[in-house]
Motif scaffolding. Sequence first.
Motif, PDB file in Angstrom:
ATOM      1  N   LEU A   1       6.771-131.211 105.942  1.00 16.69           N
ATOM      2  CA  LEU A   1       7.671-131.424 106.390  1.00 16.69           C
ATOM      3  C   LEU A   1       9.606-131.343 105.852  1.00 16.69           C
ATOM      4  O   LEU A   1      10.054-130.877 106.443  1.00 16.69           O
ATOM      5  CB  LEU A   1       7.826-132.296 107.658  1.00 16.69           C
ATOM      6  CG  LEU A   1       8.040-131.775 109.230  1.00 16.69           C
ATOM      7  CD1 LEU A   1       7.230-132.669 110.273  1.00 16.69           C
ATOM      8  CD2 LEU A   1       9.699-132.332 109.681  1.00 16.69           C
ATOM      9  N   LYS A   2       8.734-131.707 104.726  1.00 11.24           N
ATOM     10  CA  LYS A   2       9.855-131.942 103.463  1.00 11.24           C
ATOM     11  C   LYS A   2       9.633-131.131 102.719  1.00 11.24           C
ATOM     12  O   LYS A   2      10.889-131.103 102.209  1.00 11.24           O
ATOM     13  CB  LYS A   2       9.893-133.650 102.954  1.00 11.24           C
ATOM     14  CG  LYS A   2       9.441-134.963 103.984  1.00 11.24           C
ATOM     15  CD  LYS A   2       8.993-135.981 102.758  1.00 11.24           C
ATOM     16  CE  LYS A   2       8.797-136.997 104.711  1.00 11.24           C
ATOM     17  NZ  LYS A   2       7.170-138.292 103.892  1.00 11.24           N
ATOM     18  N   VAL A   3       9.126-129.864 101.986  1.00 11.20           N
ATOM     19  CA  VAL A   3       9.119-129.735 101.111  1.00 11.20           C
ATOM     20  C   VAL A   3      10.227-128.442 101.497  1.00 11.20           C
ATOM     21  O   VAL A   3      10.503-128.286 102.581  1.00 11.20           O
ATOM     22  CB  VAL A   3       7.639-128.286 101.559  1.00 11.20           C
ATOM     23  CG1 VAL A   3       8.325-126.933 100.263  1.00 11.20           C
ATOM     24  CG2 VAL A   3       6.639-129.304 100.933  1.00 11.20           C
ATOM     25  N   GLU A   4      11.222-128.696 100.695  1.00 12.23           N
ATOM     26  CA  GLU A   4      12.327-128.090  99.837  1.00 12.23           C
ATOM     27  C   GLU A   4      11.834-126.213 100.645  1.00 12.23           C
ATOM     28  O   GLU A   4      12.181-125.746  99.234  1.00 12.23           O
ATOM     29  CB  GLU A   4      13.250-128.033  99.379  1.00 12.23           C
ATOM     30  CG  GLU A   4      13.446-129.618  99.812  1.00 12.23           C
ATOM     31  CD  GLU A   4      14.723-130.483  98.751  1.00 12.23           C
ATOM     32  OE1 GLU A   4      15.493-129.302  98.027  1.00 12.23           O
ATOM     33  OE2 GLU A   4      15.578-131.775  98.946  1.00 12.23           O
ATOM     34  N   ALA A   5      11.741-125.713 101.210  1.00 17.96           N
ATOM     35  CA  ALA A   5      11.567-124.457 101.538  1.00 17.96           C
ATOM     36  C   ALA A   5      12.280-123.698 102.361  1.00 17.96           C
ATOM     37  O   ALA A   5      13.560-124.199 102.401  1.00 17.96           O
ATOM     38  CB  ALA A   5       9.381-124.401 101.903  1.00 17.96           C
ATOM     39  N   ASP A   6      12.639-122.609 101.949  1.00 18.45           N
ATOM     40  CA  ASP A   6      13.187-121.413 103.049  1.00 18.45           C
ATOM     41  C   ASP A   6      12.797-121.308 103.738  1.00 18.45           C
ATOM     42  O   ASP A   6      13.674-121.675 105.139  1.00 18.45           O
ATOM     43  CB  ASP A   6      13.521-120.097 102.950  1.00 18.45           C
ATOM     44  CG  ASP A   6      13.941-120.179 101.213  1.00 18.45           C
ATOM     45  OD1 ASP A   6      15.195-120.756 100.752  1.00 18.45           O
ATOM     46  OD2 ASP A   6      13.279-119.570 100.307  1.00 18.45           O
ATOM     47  N   VAL A   7      12.402-121.505 104.425  1.00 18.75           N
ATOM     48  CA  VAL A   7      11.133-122.013 105.973  1.00 18.75           C
ATOM     49  C   VAL A   7       9.887-121.978 106.184  1.00 18.75           C
ATOM     50  O   VAL A   7       9.258-122.784 105.589  1.00 18.75           O
ATOM     51  CB  VAL A   7      10.404-120.543 106.865  1.00 18.75           C
ATOM     52  CG1 VAL A   7       9.684-120.329 107.610  1.00 18.75           C
ATOM     53  CG2 VAL A   7      11.734-119.475 106.303  1.00 18.75           C
ATOM     54  N   PHE A   8       9.875-123.058 107.062  1.00 19.84           N
ATOM     55  CA  PHE A   8       8.663-124.214 107.529  1.00 19.84           C
ATOM     56  C   PHE A   8       7.845-123.374 108.765  1.00 19.84           C
ATOM     57  O   PHE A   8       8.250-123.368 109.803  1.00 19.84           O
ATOM     58  CB  PHE A   8       9.002-125.561 108.394  1.00 19.84           C
ATOM     59  CG  PHE A   8       8.399-126.291 108.751  1.00 19.84           C
ATOM     60  CD1 PHE A   8       6.874-126.481 107.767  1.00 19.84           C
ATOM     61  CD2 PHE A   8       8.469-127.193 110.145  1.00 19.84           C
ATOM     62  CE1 PHE A   8       5.608-127.344 108.570  1.00 19.84           C
ATOM     63  CE2 PHE A   8       7.281-127.463 110.985  1.00 19.84           C
ATOM     64  CZ  PHE A   8       6.571-127.520 110.033  1.00 19.84           C
ATOM     65  N   ALA A   9       6.928-123.228 108.804  1.00 19.74           N
ATOM     66  CA  ALA A   9       6.005-122.352 109.319  1.00 19.74           C
ATOM     67  C   ALA A   9       4.711-123.673 109.971  1.00 19.74           C
ATOM     68  O   ALA A   9       4.016-123.375 109.426  1.00 19.74           O
ATOM     69  CB  ALA A   9       5.621-121.363 109.463  1.00 19.74           C
ATOM     70  N   PRO A  10       5.083-123.816 111.421  1.00 20.06           N
ATOM     71  CA  PRO A  10       4.109-124.572 111.699  1.00 20.06           C
ATOM     72  C   PRO A  10       2.838-123.888 112.353  1.00 20.06           C
ATOM     73  O   PRO A  10       3.034-123.372 113.580  1.00 20.06           O
ATOM     74  CB  PRO A  10       5.080-125.780 113.189  1.00 20.06           C
ATOM     75  CG  PRO A  10       5.953-124.909 113.607  1.00 20.06           C
ATOM     76  CD  PRO A  10       6.791-124.049 111.965  1.00 20.06           C
ATOM     77  N   CYS A  11       2.090-123.589 112.043  1.00 21.27           N
ATOM     78  CA  CYS A  11       0.868-123.300 112.550  1.00 21.27           C
ATOM     79  C   CYS A  11      -0.054-124.062 112.867  1.00 21.27           C
ATOM     80  O   CYS A  11      -1.379-123.644 112.543  1.00 21.27           O
ATOM     81  CB  CYS A  11       0.092-122.367 111.609  1.00 21.27           C
ATOM     82  SG  CYS A  11       2.057-120.783 111.884  1.00 21.27           S
ATOM     83  N   ALA A  12      -0.186-125.156 112.981  1.00 24.55           N
ATOM     84  CA  ALA A  12      -1.352-126.011 113.440  1.00 24.55           C
ATOM     85  C   ALA A  12      -1.653-126.262 114.660  1.00 24.55           C
ATOM     86  O   ALA A  12      -1.373-125.778 115.610  1.00 24.55           O
ATOM     87  CB  ALA A  12      -1.663-127.532 112.716  1.00 24.55           C
ATOM     88  N   LEU A  13      -0.964-127.582 115.350  1.00 22.93           N
ATOM     89  CA  LEU A  13      -0.973-128.200 116.889  1.00 22.93           C
ATOM     90  C   LEU A  13       0.076-128.449 117.218  1.00 22.93           C
ATOM     91  O   LEU A  13       1.573-128.643 116.316  1.00 22.93           O
ATOM     92  CB  LEU A  13      -1.999-128.828 117.020  1.00 22.93           C
ATOM     93  CG  LEU A  13      -3.829-129.219 117.111  1.00 22.93           C
ATOM     94  CD1 LEU A  13      -4.015-130.221 117.708  1.00 22.93           C
ATOM     95  CD2 LEU A  13      -3.679-128.160 117.981  1.00 22.93           C
ATOM     96  N   GLY A  14       0.601-128.502 118.698  1.00 28.86           N
ATOM     97  CA  GLY A  14       1.950-129.514 118.776  1.00 28.86           C
ATOM     98  C   GLY A  14       2.005-130.382 118.316  1.00 28.86           C
ATOM     99  O   GLY A  14       1.683-131.027 118.032  1.00 28.86           O
ATOM    100  N   GLY A  15       3.775-130.815 118.856  1.00 30.82           N
ATOM    101  CA  GLY A  15       4.335-131.981 118.688  1.00 30.82           C
ATOM    102  C   GLY A  15       4.234-132.808 117.816  1.00 30.82           C
ATOM    103  O   GLY A  15       4.464-133.312 117.237  1.00 30.82           O
ATOM    104  N   VAL A  16       4.994-131.554 116.187  1.00 32.29           N
ATOM    105  CA  VAL A  16       4.857-131.912 114.893  1.00 32.29           C
ATOM    106  C   VAL A  16       6.379-132.340 114.430  1.00 32.29           C
ATOM    107  O   VAL A  16       6.668-132.948 113.842  1.00 32.29           O
ATOM    108  CB  VAL A  16       4.553-130.888 113.846  1.00 32.29           C
ATOM    109  CG1 VAL A  16       2.597-131.007 113.978  1.00 32.29           C
ATOM    110  CG2 VAL A  16       5.300-129.742 114.464  1.00 32.29           C
ATOM    111  N   LEU A  17       7.442-131.895 115.479  1.00 32.81           N
ATOM    112  CA  LEU A  17       8.558-132.119 115.384  1.00 32.81           C
ATOM    113  C   LEU A  17       9.584-133.075 116.452  1.00 32.81           C
ATOM    114  O   LEU A  17       9.295-133.090 117.807  1.00 32.81           O
ATOM    115  CB  LEU A  17       9.755-131.065 115.156  1.00 32.81           C
ATOM    116  CG  LEU A  17       9.123-129.702 113.648  1.00 32.81           C
ATOM    117  CD1 LEU A  17       9.777-128.512 114.711  1.00 32.81           C
ATOM    118  CD2 LEU A  17       9.909-130.530 113.042  1.00 32.81           C
TER     119      LEU A  17
END
Length: 346
Positions: free
Chosen positions: A222-238
């Motif tokens: 979550l902390k990676v300073e990327a252009d895009v964060f793509a959550p593709c596991a389970l829900g409830g991560v943010l």
Amino acid sequence: AAKLDAFDNHERVWHGRDEERGLNAIVAIHNTVLGPGLGGTRVWPHETFEAGLTDVLRLSRGMTFKSAVAGMDFGGGKALIIANSKTDKTPALLEAYAEMLMALNGQYFTGEDVGFTVADADFLRKRTPNVTGTTVGGSGNPSPVTAHGVFLGIKAALKHRGIATLDGVHVAVQGLGSVGWTLCQKLHAEGARLSVTDIDAARMEEAQKVFKATPVALDAILKVEADVFAPCALGGVLSAENIPMLGAKIVAGAANNPLVRHEDARLMMERGVLYAPDYVINAGGLLNVAAELAPGGYDREATMAKVAKIPETLADIFARAEAQKRPTNDIAAELAFERINAARRD
Ligand code: NAI
């Protein structure tokens, strides 16, 4: 918010229990104004029945929104079998589940989700017509189509931010399963730089080899300073707790319900993070399985044309959200309500 609450009540929730065959399943039908409930079956070993119930109710509600925004004539429904898909998913359990689906008399059509495979769908299809995503005259695994829609959605988000190419764009992918892996393939093929995480170490190693991806610890993605964060596991991560730590300026992925609370999208907006609402960007798989139920049967070309509209819908949502200074998921919900309310008036 009052309007949102009007859709919170589920029309029907069934609990199917067959102790002898190990079935403990919930089928939740949220809303059928646009058509019968359609949504996958999740097989997951929730520790308590209440945790499972919360999960399936949220997921089935999400399906109502997903179908409505994608312009489909289906309602929201979802099923959960509380079991470990690796150890408990016996033929006897699936037999019992097929009987439960038959008893629902076509009010609910199912398909793949986490823990429920094409082989499982094929097994059920021999016992009930209320199953999609099968290879028995159907469209097979919806995940590649979901991944394609997410890929197009990521490009739409980048475009909104004035970035025209994936070349050199950094994407942090959480979850290298059916959707996450295919998404990585597509991103890598167009020159994106990948940081990845998964609880499965073998998948991580493979991603390093195949995509030259940078492995990241589970709690660091979550902390990676990327252009895009793509959550593709389970829900409830943010959540309100971790949104301040988000390293990316765009959140766009396949996971259903990545936000613990709908309202927390406002925190992302305030941080300048562009959020592609889950049920808009991940509708590809649903469009694909629903096509099996069309009168003429599955038509791949027509389906892919509908998937190609996902980035257009997102661009519209991004523009409206910016103009109205409102979170993107509020705008997406509004689109869904407009369609459902119009159908109610007909
Ligand atoms: P999958 O089960 O194939 O993949 C999930 C992956 O996430 C697995 O590799 C698993 O090891 C990993 N994972 C689990 N917990 C993790 C954690 N805490 N941190 C990092 N990785 C973790 O599932 P699939 O089909 O790829 O779906 C991914 C998400 O997309 C799910 O939320 C699903 O509901 C959603 N989705 C999938 C669709 C489809 O067509 N398969 C359609 C729409 C949404």
